[in-house]
Design a protein around this motif. Sequence first.
Motif, short mmCIF file in Angstrom:
data_model
loop_
_atom_site.label_atom_id
_atom_site.label_comp_id
_atom_site.label_asym_id
_atom_site.label_seq_id
_atom_site.Cartn_x
_atom_site.Cartn_y
_atom_site.Cartn_z
N LEU A 174 0.85 -1.19 0.00
CA LEU A 174 0.00 0.00 0.00
C LEU A 174 0.89 1.25 0.00
CD1 LEU A 174 -3.03 0.81 0.20
CD2 LEU A 174 -2.64 1.17 2.63
N VAL A 176 0.93 5.78 -1.19
CA VAL A 176 0.13 6.96 -1.52
C VAL A 176 0.74 7.60 -2.76
CG1 VAL A 176 -0.42 9.31 -0.77
CG2 VAL A 176 -0.73 7.41 0.80
N PHE A 205 -4.73 6.24 -2.52
CA PHE A 205 -4.06 4.97 -2.24
C PHE A 205 -3.75 4.27 -3.56
CE2 PHE A 205 -6.11 4.19 2.15
CZ PHE A 205 -4.95 4.58 2.79
N CYS A 271 0.11 8.65 5.91
CA CYS A 271 1.37 8.39 5.20
C CYS A 271 2.48 9.16 5.90
CB CYS A 271 1.24 8.83 3.74
SG CYS A 271 2.79 8.73 2.83
N SER A 278 -5.98 8.88 5.71
CA SER A 278 -7.05 8.10 5.08
C SER A 278 -8.40 8.47 5.70
CB SER A 278 -6.80 6.61 5.32
OG SER A 278 -7.10 6.28 6.67
#
Length: 623
Positions: A174, A176, A205, A271, A278
């Motif tokens: 995962l 950004v 994402f 992040c 998020s």
Amino acid sequence: MSSKVAQKSYGTEKRFLCPPPTAIMIGNSWWTDVIRRGEDPKLCPPRVVVSISGEPAPQEGTIEWTGSSGKSFDVSDPPTGTTYIGRCVGKQLFISDVDEKKKKVEALVKITAPASDDEPERVIGVFPSRPIKVISKPSKKRQSAKNLELCINHGSTISLFHRLRSQTVSTKYLCVSGSGSSFKGSDGAPLMGLDQRSRSTTPSFIARTASWDPFVMYIVDVNKPAGAGLDAPPPPPPQPDYPSPPPNAIPFTNNGSQIPIYYNQTVVLQCLTSGVVSPVLIIRKVDHQTTVVGGGLQEGAKGIADHYCSPGEVCGDPVSQLHKIAFEVYDPNKGMPEPGTPGVTGAFLSCMGEKVNTYRPIDGRQWNISQGGAASPVLPGSPISPTAGPSGDYFPHPGKVDSAPGSPTQSEFLPSNDGGRVMKKKRSTSSAGGVPKPVGKNRRRPSSAGSVSSRRGAASDAGASSGALWQVDIGETSVWTIVGTDQIRYNFYVPPVLFDNQHAPQTGSFPIPSKPVTPFPGVVKYLPPDRAAEAPKANCASSRAVLAKPNPHASKMLTVYGENFSKTDPVSVFFGSEPSPYVEVRCTEVLGCLPPESQIGKRRPIILIRSDGVVFPSNTMYP
């Protein structure tokens, strides 16, 4: 950047470290002018090898170089007027079982300057990661919240990766989008050459195979506003170089003790590099394969907390290293489930190729086993195709996503007498005749009534417990693995001219220090003269000698605690731009020095400078 834990490989297997240890080199003094015969000097990047301590060093790593905006460039034609950022991922690193007692390892990043024709190559430094705990396999047992090393704690950094059919080649991390343009300099300011106006795209994402982003995970209080209030200052970050936490993150404890994160709690991911936060997510336990569990108190259960949980639910187990988890998008408009129902399922964070979308399971939540005798009615959530949900633009709007549950396996069917196939009935082990209990793939199915009663106690782990009263099948795309991560940053500055090589020909690039910058001298803290715990014991000869010739500076000396101080090559200590008039290194971790002569009230950073002129800044301020 590295993971906090890593699995050991046994025999010939190779369990690669996930996420892979990664070195990020920021700054232009990593590059050097190289002179090859008959050619003009040419600016060349360093060479990097990422290895694991105690293991054979692998081949040289590949480095992806970008400018400060995150845009890649060709190393044979580096741009001007920007800060170079190099990312080297230590792929295919594993911990062998040669040393059985090994409890911790470090990832080592060896950076070597490019060499001209007649010169030997020079090592800029070997930079160790934070320690990585070696485990044999992820714990299946419920983690005790006291075992802090294996718990995932509020305000700690994590990595999330996704795998299809357990294949390591399909691992995606995962990330950004655009986080590569968010790195900061050693002073915390944006990098040189970055045009802030050029950042137009909304971050989202994404899933990448070749790199990963660390995320800070916070428990959030959904009753607090997520937007910053005008009057409320943002809460302080858990570490000085982290971005400011979101305003709805719960406060840290006053005594610094860790707060473990439990399943069913509401959390956000921030992040670490870009600070992007998020939407609110509910962290869910994946019980087996693709089944997620959640829910409230089991009848008669007591003393289970519901701190910061999804409405109507209680905390499940503590979230633990390398657990398989899922994230359900929190919907503030949903409220408590209707009495007697498990409630409507939300959408889950899901990975489709490089896109990270939300996916709403086709079949809704089902009770795990009957509640209080009769089977409760199951109200499945209406089958909805994936939605962008309440989270706005954070997830790109997906197209139609085909994610039907896998078809039943051959063994699930029995031949029927009319030639068709019928589903095999799963026998219920619940004496109340409620909803059949799901049976995991590896569990033996009871074959007779006698064995049912004898196994009832043992089978309870498949049934309902507080925080796991219902289940929902979320499909393979929504299952993630969570692991804690660590970051360590080494800041140093190479001046344009080094004191031990002042007659070197001037080129346009920075010189290479004649000896490595590691082991890295660092400052942890200092104590003023009245607080220093350095009074010598009077009963040994060397101390008596010290007391016989008292040091005239002793009453004013500061005691600086740190690491890698050298008596043979002592560092100078500066307070901002002003040097300390006297420094004595007592051991590798303690030095004494006089404070600056000018008594300016302004706080200044303590800076160490090596005899050749290499500068090591610190975050410790004086006074």
